[in-house]
Design a protein around this motif. Sequence first.
Motif, PDB file in Angstrom:
ATOM      1  N   LYS A  57      52.069  54.330  20.278  1.00 60.06           N
ATOM      2  CA  LYS A  57      52.527  54.300  21.666  1.00 60.06           C
ATOM      3  C   LYS A  57      51.340  54.259  22.626  1.00 60.06           C
ATOM      4  CE  LYS A  57      55.715  56.592  24.882  1.00 60.06           C
ATOM      5  NZ  LYS A  57      56.636  57.744  25.088  1.00 60.06           N
ATOM      6  N   SER A  58      50.273  54.968  22.288  1.00 62.74           N
ATOM      7  CA  SER A  58      49.089  55.010  23.145  1.00 62.74           C
ATOM      8  C   SER A  58      48.354  53.668  23.152  1.00 62.74           C
ATOM      9  CB  SER A  58      48.145  56.125  22.686  1.00 62.74           C
ATOM     10  OG  SER A  58      48.779  57.383  22.773  1.00 62.74           O
ATOM     11  N   ILE A  59      48.252  53.050  21.977  1.00 62.53           N
ATOM     12  CA  ILE A  59      47.616  51.729  21.902  1.00 62.53           C
ATOM     13  C   ILE A  59      48.425  50.714  22.702  1.00 62.53           C
ATOM     14  CG2 ILE A  59      47.040  49.814  20.358  1.00 62.53           C
ATOM     15  CD1 ILE A  59      46.369  51.892  18.215  1.00 62.53           C
ATOM     16  N   PHE A  60      49.739  50.783  22.547  1.00 63.86           N
ATOM     17  CA  PHE A  60      50.612  49.902  23.323  1.00 63.86           C
ATOM     18  C   PHE A  60      50.419  50.152  24.818  1.00 63.86           C
ATOM     19  CE2 PHE A  60      54.915  49.228  25.252  1.00 63.86           C
ATOM     20  CZ  PHE A  60      54.895  47.843  25.206  1.00 63.86           C
ATOM     21  N   GLY A  61      50.235  51.431  25.174  1.00 67.17           N
ATOM     22  CA  GLY A  61      50.001  51.782  26.573  1.00 67.17           C
ATOM     23  C   GLY A  61      48.724  51.162  27.111  1.00 67.17           C
ATOM     24  N   TYR A  62      47.664  51.197  26.310  1.00 68.39           N
ATOM     25  CA  TYR A  62      46.388  50.603  26.740  1.00 68.39           C
ATOM     26  C   TYR A  62      46.531  49.096  26.923  1.00 68.39           C
ATOM     27  CZ  TYR A  62      41.521  49.139  26.833  1.00 68.39           C
ATOM     28  OH  TYR A  62      40.330  48.565  27.207  1.00 68.39           O
ATOM     29  N   VAL A  63      47.117  48.448  25.938  1.00 68.31           N
ATOM     30  CA  VAL A  63      47.249  46.985  25.985  1.00 68.31           C
ATOM     31  C   VAL A  63      48.121  46.556  27.162  1.00 68.31           C
ATOM     32  CG1 VAL A  63      48.123  44.954  24.770  1.00 68.31           C
ATOM     33  CG2 VAL A  63      46.875  46.715  23.512  1.00 68.31           C
ATOM     34  N   LEU A  64      49.259  47.224  27.325  1.00 67.45           N
ATOM     35  CA  LEU A  64      50.163  46.872  28.423  1.00 67.45           C
ATOM     36  C   LEU A  64      49.494  47.112  29.774  1.00 67.45           C
ATOM     37  CD1 LEU A  64      52.969  45.975  29.360  1.00 67.45           C
ATOM     38  CD2 LEU A  64      53.699  48.373  29.254  1.00 67.45           C
ATOM     39  N   ALA A  65      48.798  48.236  29.898  1.00 64.96           N
ATOM     40  CA  ALA A  65      48.115  48.555  31.154  1.00 64.96           C
ATOM     41  C   ALA A  65      47.015  47.542  31.451  1.00 64.96           C
ATOM     42  CB  ALA A  65      47.530  49.964  31.083  1.00 64.96           C
ATOM     43  N   PHE A  66      46.253  47.188  30.429  1.00 65.36           N
ATOM     44  CA  PHE A  66      45.169  46.218  30.600  1.00 65.36           C
ATOM     45  C   PHE A  66      45.709  44.867  31.061  1.00 65.36           C
ATOM     46  CE2 PHE A  66      42.505  42.792  29.004  1.00 65.36           C
ATOM     47  CZ  PHE A  66      41.242  43.162  29.451  1.00 65.36           C
ATOM     48  N   VAL A  67      46.725  44.382  30.364  1.00 65.89           N
ATOM     49  CA  VAL A  67      47.290  43.067  30.694  1.00 65.89           C
ATOM     50  C   VAL A  67      47.940  43.089  32.076  1.00 65.89           C
ATOM     51  CG1 VAL A  67      49.026  41.351  30.049  1.00 65.89           C
ATOM     52  CG2 VAL A  67      47.618  42.430  28.282  1.00 65.89           C
ATOM     53  N   ALA A  68      48.703  44.140  32.355  1.00 66.98           N
ATOM     54  CA  ALA A  68      49.389  44.239  33.648  1.00 66.98           C
ATOM     55  C   ALA A  68      48.390  44.270  34.799  1.00 66.98           C
ATOM     56  CB  ALA A  68      50.274  45.482  33.675  1.00 66.98           C
ATOM     57  N   ALA A  69      47.336  45.078  34.645  1.00 66.76           N
ATOM     58  CA  ALA A  69      46.325  45.177  35.704  1.00 66.76           C
ATOM     59  C   ALA A  69      45.548  43.873  35.849  1.00 66.76           C
ATOM     60  CB  ALA A  69      45.373  46.332  35.402  1.00 66.76           C
ATOM     61  N   LEU A  70      45.237  43.247  34.723  1.00 69.37           N
ATOM     62  CA  LEU A  70      44.495  41.980  34.758  1.00 69.37           C
ATOM     63  C   LEU A  70      45.284  40.914  35.514  1.00 69.37           C
ATOM     64  CD1 LEU A  70      41.995  40.367  33.724  1.00 69.37           C
ATOM     65  CD2 LEU A  70      43.383  39.754  31.731  1.00 69.37           C
ATOM     66  N   VAL A  71      46.553  40.768  35.175  1.00 73.71           N
ATOM     67  CA  VAL A  71      47.396  39.763  35.829  1.00 73.71           C
ATOM     68  C   VAL A  71      47.584  40.094  37.306  1.00 73.71           C
ATOM     69  CG1 VAL A  71      49.713  38.757  35.909  1.00 73.71           C
ATOM     70  CG2 VAL A  71      48.596  39.150  33.697  1.00 73.71           C
ATOM     71  N   LEU A  72      47.873  41.360  37.585  1.00 73.71           N
ATOM     72  CA  LEU A  72      48.103  41.774  38.972  1.00 73.71           C
ATOM     73  C   LEU A  72      46.889  41.495  39.848  1.00 73.71           C
ATOM     74  CD1 LEU A  72      49.789  43.259  41.149  1.00 73.71           C
ATOM     75  CD2 LEU A  72      48.755  45.399  40.325  1.00 73.71           C
ATOM     76  N   TYR A  73      45.711  41.871  39.363  1.00 76.05           N
ATOM     77  CA  TYR A  73      44.516  41.725  40.199  1.00 76.05           C
ATOM     78  C   TYR A  73      43.981  40.299  40.231  1.00 76.05           C
ATOM     79  CZ  TYR A  73      44.265  46.610  41.383  1.00 76.05           C
ATOM     80  OH  TYR A  73      44.548  47.846  41.917  1.00 76.05           O
ATOM     81  N   LEU A  74      44.315  39.492  39.241  1.00 82.05           N
ATOM     82  CA  LEU A  74      43.989  38.071  39.345  1.00 82.05           C
ATOM     83  C   LEU A  74      44.781  37.434  40.485  1.00 82.05           C
ATOM     84  CD1 LEU A  74      43.805  36.905  35.606  1.00 82.05           C
ATOM     85  CD2 LEU A  74      41.911  36.999  37.254  1.00 82.05           C
ATOM     86  N   LYS A 123      41.558  38.648  45.599  1.00 79.15           N
ATOM     87  CA  LYS A 123      40.916  37.980  46.735  1.00 79.15           C
ATOM     88  C   LYS A 123      41.492  38.453  48.071  1.00 79.15           C
ATOM     89  CE  LYS A 123      39.380  33.733  44.453  1.00 79.15           C
ATOM     90  NZ  LYS A 123      39.476  32.248  44.431  1.00 79.15           N
ATOM     91  N   LYS A 124      42.777  38.742  48.062  1.00 82.53           N
ATOM     92  CA  LYS A 124      43.437  39.134  49.308  1.00 82.53           C
ATOM     93  C   LYS A 124      43.209  40.597  49.660  1.00 82.53           C
ATOM     94  CE  LYS A 124      47.885  38.937  51.702  1.00 82.53           C
ATOM     95  NZ  LYS A 124      49.313  38.530  51.622  1.00 82.53           N
ATOM     96  N   PHE A 125      43.046  41.442  48.634  1.00 84.94           N
ATOM     97  CA  PHE A 125      42.981  42.877  48.898  1.00 84.94           C
ATOM     98  C   PHE A 125      41.654  43.543  48.537  1.00 84.94           C
ATOM     99  CE2 PHE A 125      47.628  42.249  48.433  1.00 84.94           C
ATOM    100  CZ  PHE A 125      48.034  42.780  49.653  1.00 84.94           C
ATOM    101  N   GLU A 126      40.879  42.953  47.623  1.00 86.80           N
ATOM    102  CA  GLU A 126      39.701  43.650  47.122  1.00 86.80           C
ATOM    103  C   GLU A 126      38.365  43.038  47.550  1.00 86.80           C
ATOM    104  OE1 GLU A 126      39.879  46.458  45.748  1.00 86.80           O
ATOM    105  OE2 GLU A 126      42.000  46.573  45.265  1.00 86.80           O
ATOM    106  N   TYR A 178      35.588  38.834  37.884  1.00 85.18           N
ATOM    107  CA  TYR A 178      35.750  37.418  37.557  1.00 85.18           C
ATOM    108  C   TYR A 178      35.968  36.584  38.815  1.00 85.18           C
ATOM    109  CZ  TYR A 178      37.767  33.101  35.740  1.00 85.18           C
ATOM    110  OH  TYR A 178      38.021  31.775  35.478  1.00 85.18           O
ATOM    111  N   LEU A 179      36.762  37.104  39.731  1.00 89.84           N
ATOM    112  CA  LEU A 179      37.083  36.344  40.939  1.00 89.84           C
ATOM    113  C   LEU A 179      36.042  36.497  42.045  1.00 89.84           C
ATOM    114  CD1 LEU A 179      40.937  37.003  41.219  1.00 89.84           C
ATOM    115  CD2 LEU A 179      39.814  34.882  40.518  1.00 89.84           C
ATOM    116  N   LEU A 180      35.431  37.669  42.129  1.00 91.34           N
ATOM    117  CA  LEU A 180      34.595  37.961  43.293  1.00 91.34           C
ATOM    118  C   LEU A 180      33.112  38.153  42.986  1.00 91.34           C
ATOM    119  CD1 LEU A 180      37.020  40.519  45.024  1.00 91.34           C
ATOM    120  CD2 LEU A 180      36.866  38.046  45.397  1.00 91.34           C
TER     121      LEU A 180
END
Length: 317
Positions: A121-138, A142-145, A277-279
């Motif tokens: 469950k913890s590994i799944f948590g890391y992977v899901l969090a990483f992917v979710a944050a990566l997609v969200l911030y991509l 540029k608009k917020f950070e 990556y973006l900035l």
Amino acid sequence: MNELIVCLGFFIAAYSVIANDVIQTLGTFISSNSKTKWWFLWAFAGTILTLTLFFGWYFNNGDVSYGRLSQIPLPNPLPWWYLLAPLSLLIITRFGIPVSTTFMILSVFSSGQLIEKMILKSIFGYVLAFVAALVLYLIIAKKFESKAAIRLMDKKKQKPYWLVAQWFSTGFLWSQWLIQDFANIFVFLPRQLTISELGIALIVILSIMAYIFNVKGGNIQKIVNQKSNTQHIRSATIIDACYGVLLYLFTILNDVPMSTTWTFVGILAGREIAIKYLLEKKQLKTTYTLIIKDLAKVNIGLMISFLIAYLIQFLKA
């Protein structure tokens, strides 16, 4: 003797868990409100903790862990060597290493089958969090950070609106983290607490929190401060909201304990890679190194917890 071990175990576990894990949820809150009196921040967090604790106790027949200790019985009597886990965590916390308190504390009480579920469950948590944050911030980096976006926000005087949003997102995140991690704090206590036991435990926890807020998070706060814009209110608000939603999803998924630390580190890693990556592509290699170091630190706790668990199994024999 058994009561002494129970009390010592609870106090050491409470301090080490809060000192190590509270920065996951309140670290950005502390950073971005560094000019606010520490006791005001403490009162806010303490109020939410009190409400969450009493809610769980009342609606779960005295079980403040929200069912996360239902598969983890309390040994009776409790041998002294169970103190090795929180003591090890206490030492690691002093060095500012963000280890998984779930594995450090709960693994010595848990069966091999439950530990396996916790790891998955913890590994799944890391992977899901990483992917979710990566997609969200991509999408939003540029608009917020960007530096220009932050200057524009300050120029338009939007800070008061984001300040309100941050306090709401922090409150939500803090409550979800508590639901996950009360198990780590209360594992040394009976699975059903009386009102007097609950009151004493609450006083101890609030006192520990007061100290943590007074020293502004301590050594582990540095991990949060190293990340891009974490002292900026809007950035902190988005991190808190993202983390809170993920913890809520894991709360309703099942009652198996998990490492919230891994989820937190996953969010910071995905976010940092997207922003660089973006900035700031020139700093991307440095970011990879920082992320690997953070991941290595949380794995230190995993290895130590397994060693302690095996040691306790050996002492039992």
